[in-house]
Design a protein around this motif. Structure first.
Motif, PDB file in Angstrom:
ATOM      1  N   SER A  79       0.846  -1.189   0.000  1.00 42.29           N
ATOM      2  CA  SER A  79       0.000   0.000   0.000  1.00 42.29           C
ATOM      3  C   SER A  79       0.884   1.243   0.000  1.00 42.29           C
ATOM      4  O   SER A  79       2.062   1.167   0.366  1.00 42.29           O
ATOM      5  CB  SER A  79      -0.904  -0.001   1.232  1.00 42.29           C
ATOM      6  OG  SER A  79      -0.122   0.277   2.385  1.00 42.29           O
ATOM      7  N   THR A  81       0.940   3.578   2.117  1.00 44.55           N
ATOM      8  CA  THR A  81       1.444   3.763   3.481  1.00 44.55           C
ATOM      9  C   THR A  81       2.627   2.842   3.747  1.00 44.55           C
ATOM     10  O   THR A  81       3.619   3.255   4.359  1.00 44.55           O
ATOM     11  CB  THR A  81       0.317   3.501   4.513  1.00 44.55           C
ATOM     12  OG1 THR A  81      -0.760   4.404   4.244  1.00 44.55           O
ATOM     13  CG2 THR A  81       0.800   3.711   5.929  1.00 44.55           C
ATOM     14  N   GLU A  82       2.549   1.604   3.285  1.00 51.11           N
ATOM     15  CA  GLU A  82       3.662   0.661   3.453  1.00 51.11           C
ATOM     16  C   GLU A  82       4.899   1.137   2.689  1.00 51.11           C
ATOM     17  O   GLU A  82       6.024   1.018   3.174  1.00 51.11           O
ATOM     18  CB  GLU A  82       3.259  -0.740   2.992  1.00 51.11           C
ATOM     19  CG  GLU A  82       2.243  -1.400   3.906  1.00 51.11           C
ATOM     20  CD  GLU A  82       1.639  -2.666   3.313  1.00 51.11           C
ATOM     21  OE1 GLU A  82       1.128  -3.475   4.105  1.00 51.11           O
ATOM     22  OE2 GLU A  82       1.657  -2.854   2.069  1.00 51.11           O
ATOM     23  N   GLY A 141      -2.115   7.086  -2.403  1.00 51.80           N
ATOM     24  CA  GLY A 141      -2.632   6.937  -1.047  1.00 51.80           C
ATOM     25  C   GLY A 141      -3.850   7.811  -0.785  1.00 51.80           C
ATOM     26  O   GLY A 141      -4.775   7.409  -0.085  1.00 51.80           O
ATOM     27  N   GLU A 146      -5.910   6.476   2.268  1.00 46.94           N
ATOM     28  CA  GLU A 146      -4.883   6.171   3.275  1.00 46.94           C
ATOM     29  C   GLU A 146      -4.126   7.411   3.742  1.00 46.94           C
ATOM     30  O   GLU A 146      -3.596   7.431   4.844  1.00 46.94           O
ATOM     31  CB  GLU A 146      -3.839   5.196   2.695  1.00 46.94           C
ATOM     32  CG  GLU A 146      -4.263   3.771   2.663  1.00 46.94           C
ATOM     33  CD  GLU A 146      -3.120   2.853   2.266  1.00 46.94           C
ATOM     34  OE1 GLU A 146      -3.383   1.655   2.181  1.00 46.94           O
ATOM     35  OE2 GLU A 146      -1.977   3.306   2.044  1.00 46.94           O
TER      36      GLU A 146
END
Length: 193
Positions: A79, A81-82, A141, A146
Motif C-alpha cells: 500500500s 502507506t507501506e 494513497g 490512506e
C-alpha cells in the motif's frame, strides 16, 4: 594507436564518488582520487577529462543509484502507506558509519550553492525526481483514503522531500539518530489520514 584502458571505469567512478561524498569537491585532491582508485592521474584525465567532469559524472551516478533504490521500494508493491514506511526506514541509515557523510547531493548543494549551473542542475534533478516519486505514492494513497487530502500530493511530496534532505544535514552534523528518527516519524506521521 591508443593504449587499452587498464581499469574498470564504473568501479573507478564509484570509488571517486565515495571520495567526493566523504570530502566534498573542493577538499578532494587528485591525490585523494588516485589513492582511492589506484589509477594514475593521466589515466583518470584520459577518461574523465578533469576533476570537475569526474565530479559531475559522480553526481549523476549517485542520483541514478538513489533513484533506482527509491523506485525499487515503490515497485515492490504494498500500500502507499507501506511504501512510505519503507522509505522512512531506508532513510534511517544513520546506524552505520557512512551516514556521517550525509547525502552527496545535499552536501554538494551546501558546498556550491548556486555558483555552478551544471552542478546546480544535477542537484535540482535529484531533488525534483525524489519529490515526484513521493508525490506519486502520496497521490495513490490519497485516492484510496490512506493519506490525508488536507494538502495536495505536490505539497505533501515537497514537505517530505524537504524533511528527508533536512535529516541528511542533521546526520552530517552528528545529531543523534534518535532525534532524526523522531523528525522522520513526525514528518511521515503527518501523511496519515
Amino acid at each position: 594507436m591508443s593504449r587499452p584502458r587498464e581499469f574498470d571505469v564504473d568501479k573507478v567512478l564509484n570509488q571517486s564518488m565515495e571520495v567526493f561524498w566523504a570530502k566534498g569537491y573542493k577538499a578532494t585532491s587528485f591525490e585523494d582520487l588516485t589513492n582511492k582508485t589506484h589509477v594514475k592521474k593521466q589515466s583518470l584525465y584520459g577518461v574523465f577529462e578533469d576533476k570537475r567532469s569526474l565530479f559531475l559524472k559522480a553526481l549523476a551516478l549517485y542520483r541514478a543509484q538513489n533513484l533506482e533504490s527509491l523506485r525499487e521500494m515503490v515497485d515492490q508493491g504494498g500500500s502507499p502507506t507501506e511504501i512510505l514506511n519503507a522509505v522512512k526506514s531506508a532513510s534511517l541509515y544513520s546506524k552505520n558509519e557512512d551516514s556521517r557523510n550525509g547525502c552527496l547531493m545535499v552536501n554538494t548543494a551546501l558546498e556550491f550553492g548556486m555558483s555552478d549551473e551544471e552542478v546546480t542542475n544535477e542537484v535540482e534533478r535529484m531533488f525534483s525526481d525524489v519529490q515526484l516519486v513521493l508525490e506519486e505514492v502520496i497521490s495513490k494513497g490519497q485516492a484510496i483514503g490512506e493519506i490525508t487530502t488536507r494538502f495536495t500530493s505536490k505539497e505533501l511530496g515537497a514537505f517530505l522531500a524537504n524533511a528527508l534532505r533536512g535529516t541528511r544535514i542533521l546526520e552530517k552534523t552528528g545529531v543523534p539518530v534518535e532525534q532524526i528518527e523522531t523528525i522522520l516519524n513526525t514528518s511521515f506521521g503527518l501523511m496519515k489520514k
